[in-house]
Design a protein around this motif. Structure first.
Motif, PDB file in Angstrom:
ATOM      1  N   PRO A 203       0.609  -1.008   0.269  1.00  0.00           N
ATOM      2  CA  PRO A 203       0.029   0.420  -0.361  1.00  0.00           C
ATOM      3  C   PRO A 203       1.060   0.932   0.133  1.00  0.00           C
ATOM      4  O   PRO A 203       0.558   2.204  -0.875  1.00  0.00           O
ATOM      5  CB  PRO A 203      -0.956  -0.054   1.839  1.00  0.00           C
ATOM      6  N   SER A 204       2.224   1.362   0.737  1.00  0.00           N
ATOM      7  CA  SER A 204       2.639   2.493   0.613  1.00  0.00           C
ATOM      8  C   SER A 204       3.353   2.397  -0.761  1.00  0.00           C
ATOM      9  O   SER A 204       3.604   4.279  -1.212  1.00  0.00           O
ATOM     10  CB  SER A 204       3.263   2.466   1.884  1.00  0.00           C
ATOM     11  N   ALA A 205       3.732   2.382  -1.293  1.00  0.00           N
ATOM     12  CA  ALA A 205       4.364   1.733  -2.039  1.00  0.00           C
ATOM     13  C   ALA A 205       3.249   2.144  -3.823  1.00  0.00           C
ATOM     14  O   ALA A 205       3.390   3.209  -4.588  1.00  0.00           O
ATOM     15  CB  ALA A 205       5.095   0.346  -3.208  1.00  0.00           C
ATOM     16  N   VAL A 206       1.923   1.753  -3.441  1.00  0.00           N
ATOM     17  CA  VAL A 206       1.195   1.788  -4.787  1.00  0.00           C
ATOM     18  C   VAL A 206       0.730   3.309  -3.817  1.00  0.00           C
ATOM     19  O   VAL A 206       0.294   4.093  -5.764  1.00  0.00           O
ATOM     20  CB  VAL A 206       0.097   1.074  -4.360  1.00  0.00           C
ATOM     21  N   SER A 207       0.617   3.905  -3.156  1.00  0.00           N
ATOM     22  CA  SER A 207       0.675   5.371  -2.576  1.00  0.00           C
ATOM     23  C   SER A 207       1.568   6.491  -3.833  1.00  0.00           C
ATOM     24  O   SER A 207       1.410   7.292  -4.264  1.00  0.00           O
ATOM     25  CB  SER A 207       0.255   5.552  -1.304  1.00  0.00           C
ATOM     26  N   ALA A 208       2.992   5.449  -3.375  1.00  0.00           N
ATOM     27  CA  ALA A 208       3.975   7.054  -3.354  1.00  0.00           C
ATOM     28  C   ALA A 208       4.228   6.529  -4.916  1.00  0.00           C
ATOM     29  O   ALA A 208       4.382   7.696  -5.944  1.00  0.00           O
ATOM     30  CB  ALA A 208       5.386   5.961  -3.282  1.00  0.00           C
ATOM     31  N   VAL A 209       3.503   5.236  -5.872  1.00  0.00           N
ATOM     32  CA  VAL A 209       3.151   5.956  -7.376  1.00  0.00           C
ATOM     33  C   VAL A 209       2.458   6.636  -8.043  1.00  0.00           C
ATOM     34  O   VAL A 209       2.392   7.533  -8.913  1.00  0.00           O
ATOM     35  CB  VAL A 209       2.605   4.543  -7.992  1.00  0.00           C
ATOM     36  N   LEU A 210       1.090   7.087  -7.285  1.00  0.00           N
ATOM     37  CA  LEU A 210       0.325   8.210  -7.143  1.00  0.00           C
ATOM     38  C   LEU A 210       1.144   9.191  -6.560  1.00  0.00           C
ATOM     39  O   LEU A 210       0.600  10.154  -7.672  1.00  0.00           O
ATOM     40  CB  LEU A 210      -1.143   7.586  -5.945  1.00  0.00           C
ATOM     41  N   VAL A 221       5.979  21.076  -9.425  1.00  0.00           N
ATOM     42  CA  VAL A 221       7.150  20.630  -9.281  1.00  0.00           C
ATOM     43  C   VAL A 221       7.903  19.255 -10.176  1.00  0.00           C
ATOM     44  O   VAL A 221       6.928  19.870 -11.515  1.00  0.00           O
ATOM     45  CB  VAL A 221       6.679  19.009  -8.113  1.00  0.00           C
ATOM     46  N   ASN A 222       8.600  19.332 -10.582  1.00  0.00           N
ATOM     47  CA  ASN A 222       9.677  18.070 -11.557  1.00  0.00           C
ATOM     48  C   ASN A 222       9.479  16.854 -11.245  1.00  0.00           C
ATOM     49  O   ASN A 222       9.731  16.231  -9.633  1.00  0.00           O
ATOM     50  CB  ASN A 222      10.311  18.581 -10.811  1.00  0.00           C
ATOM     51  N   GLY A 223       8.412  15.870 -11.672  1.00  0.00           N
ATOM     52  CA  GLY A 223       7.737  14.771 -11.306  1.00  0.00           C
ATOM     53  C   GLY A 223       9.473  13.623 -11.427  1.00  0.00           C
ATOM     54  O   GLY A 223       9.424  12.545 -10.284  1.00  0.00           O
ATOM     55  N   TYR A 224      10.192  14.378 -11.546  1.00  0.00           N
ATOM     56  CA  TYR A 224      10.990  13.096 -11.875  1.00  0.00           C
ATOM     57  C   TYR A 224      11.691  13.225 -10.444  1.00  0.00           C
ATOM     58  O   TYR A 224      12.608  12.306 -10.372  1.00  0.00           O
ATOM     59  CB  TYR A 224      12.134  13.568 -12.622  1.00  0.00           C
ATOM     60  N   ASN A 225      11.915  14.435 -10.228  1.00  0.00           N
ATOM     61  CA  ASN A 225      12.718  14.749  -8.556  1.00  0.00           C
ATOM     62  C   ASN A 225      11.427  13.827  -7.466  1.00  0.00           C
ATOM     63  O   ASN A 225      12.403  13.288  -6.330  1.00  0.00           O
ATOM     64  CB  ASN A 225      12.767  16.172  -8.196  1.00  0.00           C
ATOM     65  N   ILE A 226      10.146  14.361  -7.857  1.00  0.00           N
ATOM     66  CA  ILE A 226       9.520  13.119  -6.536  1.00  0.00           C
ATOM     67  C   ILE A 226       9.686  12.239  -7.664  1.00  0.00           C
ATOM     68  O   ILE A 226       9.452  11.495  -6.076  1.00  0.00           O
ATOM     69  CB  ILE A 226       7.346  13.709  -7.209  1.00  0.00           C
ATOM     70  N   GLU A 227       9.653  11.668  -7.866  1.00  0.00           N
ATOM     71  CA  GLU A 227      10.099  10.184  -8.326  1.00  0.00           C
ATOM     72  C   GLU A 227      11.308   9.507  -7.080  1.00  0.00           C
ATOM     73  O   GLU A 227      11.263   8.719  -6.789  1.00  0.00           O
ATOM     74  CB  GLU A 227      10.682   9.368  -9.745  1.00  0.00           C
ATOM     75  N   ILE A 228      11.845  10.092  -7.288  1.00  0.00           N
ATOM     76  CA  ILE A 228      13.738   9.860  -6.868  1.00  0.00           C
ATOM     77  C   ILE A 228      13.202  10.078  -5.007  1.00  0.00           C
ATOM     78  O   ILE A 228      13.773   9.586  -5.002  1.00  0.00           O
ATOM     79  CB  ILE A 228      14.167  10.985  -7.132  1.00  0.00           C
ATOM     80  N   GLU A 230      10.400  10.343  -3.628  1.00  0.00           N
ATOM     81  CA  GLU A 230       9.163   8.386  -3.380  1.00  0.00           C
ATOM     82  C   GLU A 230       9.793   7.632  -3.500  1.00  0.00           C
ATOM     83  O   GLU A 230      10.189   6.093  -2.577  1.00  0.00           O
ATOM     84  CB  GLU A 230       8.092   8.871  -3.961  1.00  0.00           C
ATOM     85  N   PHE A 231      10.753   6.825  -4.444  1.00  0.00           N
ATOM     86  CA  PHE A 231      11.802   6.140  -4.280  1.00  0.00           C
ATOM     87  C   PHE A 231      11.971   5.660  -3.601  1.00  0.00           C
ATOM     88  O   PHE A 231      12.703   4.894  -2.562  1.00  0.00           O
ATOM     89  CB  PHE A 231      12.317   5.888  -5.894  1.00  0.00           C
ATOM     90  N   GLY A 232      13.232   6.621  -2.953  1.00  0.00           N
ATOM     91  CA  GLY A 232      14.126   6.708  -1.527  1.00  0.00           C
ATOM     92  C   GLY A 232      13.558   6.740  -0.475  1.00  0.00           C
ATOM     93  O   GLY A 232      14.270   5.521  -0.189  1.00  0.00           O
ATOM     94  N   LYS A 233      12.298   6.876  -0.327  1.00  0.00           N
ATOM     95  CA  LYS A 233      11.372   6.655   0.933  1.00  0.00           C
ATOM     96  C   LYS A 233      11.266   5.644   0.865  1.00  0.00           C
ATOM     97  O   LYS A 233      11.389   4.918   2.235  1.00  0.00           O
ATOM     98  CB  LYS A 233      10.449   7.887   0.879  1.00  0.00           C
ATOM     99  N   CYS A 234      10.825   4.433  -0.068  1.00  0.00           N
ATOM    100  CA  CYS A 234      10.582   3.527   0.031  1.00  0.00           C
ATOM    101  C   CYS A 234      11.135   2.148   0.744  1.00  0.00           C
ATOM    102  O   CYS A 234      10.913   1.496   1.345  1.00  0.00           O
ATOM    103  CB  CYS A 234       9.966   2.498  -1.131  1.00  0.00           C
ATOM    104  N   PHE A 235      12.549   2.771   0.574  1.00  0.00           N
ATOM    105  CA  PHE A 235      13.613   2.066   1.459  1.00  0.00           C
ATOM    106  C   PHE A 235      13.803   2.236   3.073  1.00  0.00           C
ATOM    107  O   PHE A 235      14.280   1.419   3.699  1.00  0.00           O
ATOM    108  CB  PHE A 235      15.029   2.099   1.083  1.00  0.00           C
ATOM    109  N   GLY A 236      12.890   2.782   3.416  1.00  0.00           N
ATOM    110  CA  GLY A 236      12.612   2.919   4.571  1.00  0.00           C
ATOM    111  C   GLY A 236      11.577   2.325   5.818  1.00  0.00           C
ATOM    112  O   GLY A 236      10.992   2.916   6.450  1.00  0.00           O
ATOM    113  N   THR A 237      10.777   1.264   4.279  1.00  0.00           N
ATOM    114  CA  THR A 237       9.216   1.707   4.479  1.00  0.00           C
ATOM    115  C   THR A 237       9.336  -0.016   4.975  1.00  0.00           C
ATOM    116  O   THR A 237      10.177  -1.309   4.624  1.00  0.00           O
ATOM    117  CB  THR A 237       8.197   1.659   3.987  1.00  0.00           C
TER     118      THR A 237
END
Ligand code: CAA
Length: 255
Positions: A203-210, A221-228, A230-237
């Motif tokens: 669920p947290s990854a799905v939410s990050a994708v949205l 905002v810059n979508g690529y920066n948001i992706e970077i 959000e990708f990083g934050k996944c590693f803390g879950t």
């Protein structure tokens, strides 16, 4: 609630807009009930995916309630649109869990705008979609002039809005307006199956994708920066730990 029905099973919330006598048209009360239903589901950790549909076999939603705004002034018209964006349409688009629109018939005006504010659209083969507002002396007021071009491109959007024509489900699929078309009898099961697939993922990854995909459609905002980020934050879950551990242990993850 009078015009909105809610059922929750297996992490999936099914919302049914229930005003069959008006082909589920969105009056103020329905918008308000949908808005508070979304608030409630946003904080409900048991719910991972939402499905929105219309009551009956004829209409998803036949638009904003024409009877309610027929006598409105310029100020009231602007307020109607602004309030709708704030209470419902922006809330859908930015909702932290995926929302599937099960388009089970007419999706016109505010009804198509509602479907377009959802993340995924599945249509039944009898669905008819359109933005007929110019035939009423109006323009789409719940995000249609912005979201339709995002889905079908500028030229097709201008064609659809200025001709005020309805298109059938098959053309909507060809144009990219809906993800899939299925026989009406299979619509509910198809949406449930897709929702269930989503609900089995993190669920947290799905939410990050949205959030990351929405970032690409936000000029500020810059979508690529948001992706970077959000990708990083996944590693803390914990879900990342469970997902990767399950892969390495050759088992299914348990999110
Ligand atoms: N608002 C209020 N009532 C509506 C409605 C709407 N958008 N759409 C349908 N209804 C009502 C009808 O008035 C009718 O009620 P009564 O029995 O009390 O007269 C009932 O629902 C059944 O509708 P019809 O008899 O018209 O059914 P039909 O099968 O002959 O036609 C239809 C179906 C083609 C969908 C037709 O109802 C229609 O054209 N509806 C209006 C569609 C429309 O113009 N939507 C855009 C609204 S404006 C908007 O949405 C603005 C915005 O962006 C914010």
């Amino acid at each position: 609630m009078e015009n909105v029905l809610l059922e929750i099973n297996d992490h999936i919330a099914q919302i049914t807009i229930h005003r069959p006598q008006a082909l589920n048209a969105l009056n103020k009360q329905t918008i308000s009930e949908l808005s508070s239903t979304l608030d409630e589901l946003s904080g409900n950790e048991d719910v991972r995916v939402l499905i929105i549909t219309g009551s009956g076999n004829k209409a998803f939603v036949a638009g904003a309630d024409i009877k309610e705004f027929a006598e409105f002034s310029v100020t009231e018209g602007a307020q109607l649109a602004a309030l709708g964006h704030e209470m419902l349409f922006d809330k859908l688009e930015n909702f932290p869990k995926p929302i599937i629109a099960a388009v089970n018939g007419f999706a016109l005006g505010g009804g198509l705008e509602l479907a377009m504010a959802c993340h995924i659209r599945i249509a039944s083969d009898n669905a008819k979609l359109g933005l007929p507002e110019t035939s009423l002396g109006l323009i789409p007021g719940y995000g249609g002039t912005q979201r339709l071009p995002q889905l079908v491109g500028k030229g097709k959007a201008i064609e659809m809005i200025t001709t005020a024509s309805m298109i059938n489900a098959q053309d909507a699929h060809t144009w990219g307006l809906v993800n899939q078309v299925v026989p009406q009898a299979e619509l509910a099961a198809t949406c449930q199956k897709m929702a269930s697939k989503i609900a089995h993922n993190s669920p947290s990854a799905v939410s990050a994708v949205l959030r990351a995909i929405a970032g690409g459609f936000n000029d500020k905002v810059n979508g690529y920066n948001i992706e970077i980020s959000e990708f990083g934050k996944c590693f803390g879950t914990d879900e990342f730990k469970e997902g990767t551990t399950a892969f390495l242990e050759k088992r299914k993850p348990n999110f």
